[in-house]
Design an enzyme around this catalytic site. Structure first.
Site, PDB file in Angstrom:
ATOM      1  N   TYR A 136       0.874  -1.176   0.000  1.00 20.04           N
ATOM      2  CA  TYR A 136       0.000   0.000   0.000  1.00 20.04           C
ATOM      3  C   TYR A 136       0.911   1.226   0.000  1.00 20.04           C
ATOM      4  CZ  TYR A 136      -3.994   2.904   1.547  1.00 20.04           C
ATOM      5  OH  TYR A 136      -4.964   3.859   1.657  1.00 20.04           O
ATOM      6  N   ARG A 189      -6.218  10.029 -10.590  1.00 22.81           N
ATOM      7  CA  ARG A 189      -5.513  10.778  -9.542  1.00 22.81           C
ATOM      8  C   ARG A 189      -4.948   9.788  -8.542  1.00 22.81           C
ATOM      9  NH1 ARG A 189      -5.446  12.436  -4.563  1.00 22.81           N
ATOM     10  NH2 ARG A 189      -7.173  11.051  -4.074  1.00 22.81           N
ATOM     11  N   LYS A 207      -5.091  -2.038  -2.152  1.00 25.32           N
ATOM     12  CA  LYS A 207      -6.156  -1.756  -1.193  1.00 25.32           C
ATOM     13  C   LYS A 207      -6.856  -3.054  -0.767  1.00 25.32           C
ATOM     14  CE  LYS A 207      -7.924   2.349   0.180  1.00 25.32           C
ATOM     15  NZ  LYS A 207      -7.271   3.649   0.315  1.00 25.32           N
ATOM     16  N   GLU A 278     -11.847   4.662  -5.494  1.00 29.71           N
ATOM     17  CA  GLU A 278     -10.487   4.998  -5.071  1.00 29.71           C
ATOM     18  C   GLU A 278      -9.772   5.844  -6.117  1.00 29.71           C
ATOM     19  OE1 GLU A 278      -7.116   4.867  -2.547  1.00 29.71           O
ATOM     20  OE2 GLU A 278      -9.196   4.253  -2.198  1.00 29.71           O
ATOM     21  N   ASP A 279      -9.227   6.958  -5.685  1.00 29.05           N
ATOM     22  CA  ASP A 279      -8.349   7.796  -6.500  1.00 29.05           C
ATOM     23  C   ASP A 279      -8.980   8.254  -7.814  1.00 29.05           C
ATOM     24  OD1 ASP A 279      -6.497   7.822  -4.550  1.00 29.05           O
ATOM     25  OD2 ASP A 279      -5.061   6.488  -5.516  1.00 29.05           O
ATOM     26  N   ASP A 301     -13.202   6.207  -0.454  1.00 30.29           N
ATOM     27  CA  ASP A 301     -12.255   6.260   0.650  1.00 30.29           C
ATOM     28  C   ASP A 301     -11.490   7.574   0.686  1.00 30.29           C
ATOM     29  OD1 ASP A 301     -10.860   5.064   2.888  1.00 30.29           O
ATOM     30  OD2 ASP A 301      -9.124   4.971   1.560  1.00 30.29           O
ATOM     31  N   ASP A 302     -11.192   8.149  -0.475  1.00 29.94           N
ATOM     32  CA  ASP A 302     -10.455   9.417  -0.495  1.00 29.94           C
ATOM     33  C   ASP A 302     -11.259  10.526   0.176  1.00 29.94           C
ATOM     34  OD1 ASP A 302      -8.284   8.400  -2.204  1.00 29.94           O
ATOM     35  OD2 ASP A 302      -9.856   8.265  -3.702  1.00 29.94           O
ATOM     36  N   ASN A 457      -0.248  11.965   0.636  1.00 33.20           N
ATOM     37  CA  ASN A 457       0.535  10.816   0.203  1.00 33.20           C
ATOM     38  C   ASN A 457       0.950  10.992  -1.254  1.00 33.20           C
ATOM     39  OD1 ASN A 457       0.492   9.017   2.494  1.00 33.20           O
ATOM     40  ND2 ASN A 457      -1.691   8.765   2.150  1.00 33.20           N
TER      41      ASN A 457
END
Length: 616
Positions: A136, A189, A207, A278-279, A301-302, A457
């Protein structure tokens, strides 16, 4: 079942505990598994391969005698052998001096994943503190950047713009009849690295590794997904080795049509699946969340996971100041970053404050006055032209900031100097944004123990390092970051604790709790319950010593606690519909301790099952 429960309530504690555990206990990994393959086919299947751990009776039953060395090894010996090889090979696996050790470790672990899933998760769980940063963040960012070159074996599914009209049928190409968890990205992203196109599949794979290791989701029931709608990364568009669609990204209604078709397809085949987004780039992350969250079991989650971890950290910082949690609405918070993650944190923090202030419209309006938001153009005020609608609720009034000696577009240093905040929270993805000047300005904070959250991150995007924060501000601060940093030796026996506010503390528990409750949606209340449980996980002594997040070595226990809180909240909101043999009515009868036991007994563990061959 209802009659059983009636009698369980009045039985002796010991007998009640025995009966109570029976319907909760998962039998996965404890009953024989029927397989429809033998011989080399078994050895080449990572789901069923045990390598040298196959017993002699299994070797005879599955036509494996003679295909493996004669010595039957225990799982622990297998791990010991692998770890010796890993330490020896991690340097040799490097592709020259530009390939860091972390990527070499990822290569070796990935090879194990490709040949023996059970052993892979045994190694990962046993060494989660060391290997979570490999599978991760931060290493997964490097993996995604190099994924076209690292790709060896397909893992997951790819839904592309060229598959429009075919997704409903192609979803049946996935072999698993049951899927509990999907992590999906469009690669637009990836962490703070920008548009990586189809190479972003690496983040979905990483993930889900943590969903298995931390939450005990069965690895045969997870599915990483890439939605490939093209890329705007010119380097990838010109790279002949790039594995994705070499066209510019779809946008607008064309883009939505692809994501809509994907969601309809996966929920048609697997109605009870949970999809974690995600992203996705900021322009779509919030829009897609609002589009689907009231219809499907999904979360982002972001936006929501990052917000939950930040809320837990903010509440932990209040505790570390020696103040009661009810004082949270009094905290002055400067937020650097107004993307999807920043806005998600702002909305969640505002709701938390409002609930503590009475949970009404007046409280909700009052809470927003505690935030000052700074983006790339400086302080956001109502005087900003073309302001992002999502950021508008947090724009400061011009008259108000004039009294504070500030203006539209004021720099972060100016804002910190004038506001004297309790918390400086970074979600900007701009490495080094908390410069020496900004940190020096924080010395004027009115807080007895100001908190610095450098949450971006991967590591290179962190707003500052732990060493920079403690060297400038001294030991009387709280420091947290998104990526791992080492604790700082401050001399005289003092340690500056670096708390990693990693989303892995929450998203596995949110997913597991949603699954086991059978909740129809993932509600704000369920997310809030998860954050609050994390915030209170640490002991008072730990918090007063500056430790507001636990060690990742405790991740299975943390996830159990978070999942139990999510289940309980789903029941209280009347969203729970039950899971497998536990229906909603039975869930309602469980005490807090019984919910924890229910969660614990439904967490998959990497134990080799007995394999029995049956001809199809």
């Amino acid at each position: 079942m209802a009659m059983l429960w009636k009698h369980v309530r009045v039985l002796s504690p010991l007998l009640r505990r025995y009966l109570l555990s029976r319907p909760f206990t998962t039998t996965e990994g404890h009953r024989p598994t029927i397989v429809h393959k033998r011989s080399l086919d078994i050895l080449h299947d990572p789901w069923f391969n045990k390598g040298t751990a196959f017993s002699m009776t299994e070797r005879d039953r599955l036509d494996l005698r003679g295909l493996l060395p004669p010595n039957v090894m225990s799982p622990n010996l297998q791990i010991e052998r692998f770890m010796v090889d890993l330490k020896r090979l991690e340097v040799q696996a490097r592709d020259g001096p530009s390939d860091p050790n972390a990527l070499a470790k990822w290569r070796i672990l990935n090879r194990l994943h490709d040949r023996n899933e059970t052993m892979y998760y045994k190694v990962l769980i046993a060494n989660i503190e060391e290997y979570a940063p490999i599978v991760y963040t931060p290493t997964v960012g490097l993996v995604c950047q190099n994924y076209s070159g690292l790709f060896r074996r397909p893992r997951g599914m790819y839904f592309s713009a060229e598959d429009r009209g075919e997704m409903m049928s192609m979803v049946y190409n996935w072999p698993a009849e049951q899927v509990d968890m999907i992590v999906v990205t469009d690669g637009s992203r990836i962490l703070g690295l920008g548009d990586l196109g189809v190479q972003g599949i690496g983040i979905a794979i990483g993930k889900l590794d943590l969903y298995v290791a931390a939450a005990g989701i069965n690895p045969q029931r997870v599915l990483p997904v890439m939605i490939d709608v093209g890329t705007n990364n010119e380097k990838l568009l010109e790279d002949p080795l790039y594995l994705g669609l070499q066209q510019h990204r779809l946008d607008g209604d064309d883009y939505l049509a692809v994501v809509d078709e994907f969601m309809e397809a996966v929920f048609t085949r697997w109605p009870n699946v949970i999809v974690q987004f995600e992203d996705f780039q900021s322009k779509w992350a919030l829009k897609l969340l609002q589009r689907y969250r009231s219809t499907y079991r999904m979360f982002n989650d972001d936006v929501q996971g990052t917000a939950g971890v930040a809320i837990a950290g903010l509440l932990g910082a209040v505790r570390a100041q020696g103040r009661p949690l009810i004082d949270f609405p009094k905290q002055k918070i400067v937020v650097a970053g107004a993307g999807s993650a920043g806005i998600g944190v702002l909305n969640a923090a505002r709701k938390t404050m409002a609930r503590m202030l009475g949970n009404n419209e007046v409280a909700f309006q009052s809470a927003k006055s505690q935030f000052w938001v700074v983006d790339a153009k400086g302080l956001i005020t109502e005087g900003r032209e073309n302001i992002d609608p999502d950021a508008l609720p947090f724009a400061r009034k011009l008259k108000e900031i004039d009294r504070q000696g500030l203006r539209e577009g004021a720099s972060l240093e100016e804002v910190v100097k004038q506001v004297k905040p309790d918390v400086l929270l970074g979600l900007s993805a701009v490495g080094g944004l908390f410069s020496k000047e900004v940190l020096e300005a924080l010395k004027g904070s009115t807080s007895t123990r100001p908190a610095i959250f450098a949450m971006s991150n991967p590591t290179k995007n962190a707003e500052c390092t732990a060493e920079e924060a403690f060297s400038i501000l001294g030991d009387n601060i709280i420091f947290a970051s998104g990526s791992p940093f080492s604790n700082v030796d401050l001399g005289n026996g003092h340690i500056g604790h670096c708390n990693q506010g990693n989303n892995m503390y929450l998203f596995p528990g949110i997913g597991l709790g949603t699954l086991l409750s059978g909740a129809r949606i993932v509600s704000d209340g369920m997310l809030q319950a998860a954050a609050e449980r994390l915030a209170t996980y640490m002991s008072e002594e730990e918090v007063l010593n500056g430790i507001i997040f636990p060690s990742t070595s405790r991740i299975r226990d943390i996830t159990k606690e978070v999942a139990a809180a999510v289940v309980q909240e789903a029941v209280e909101e009347d969203l729970a519909e039950g899971y497998h043999g536990m229906d909603a009515r039975e869930l309602q009868k469980l005490s807090e301790d019984e919910i924890r036991e229910y969660v614990k007994n439904n967490m998959w563990s990497p134990d080799y099952p007995t394999l029995v061959y049956k001809k199809e």
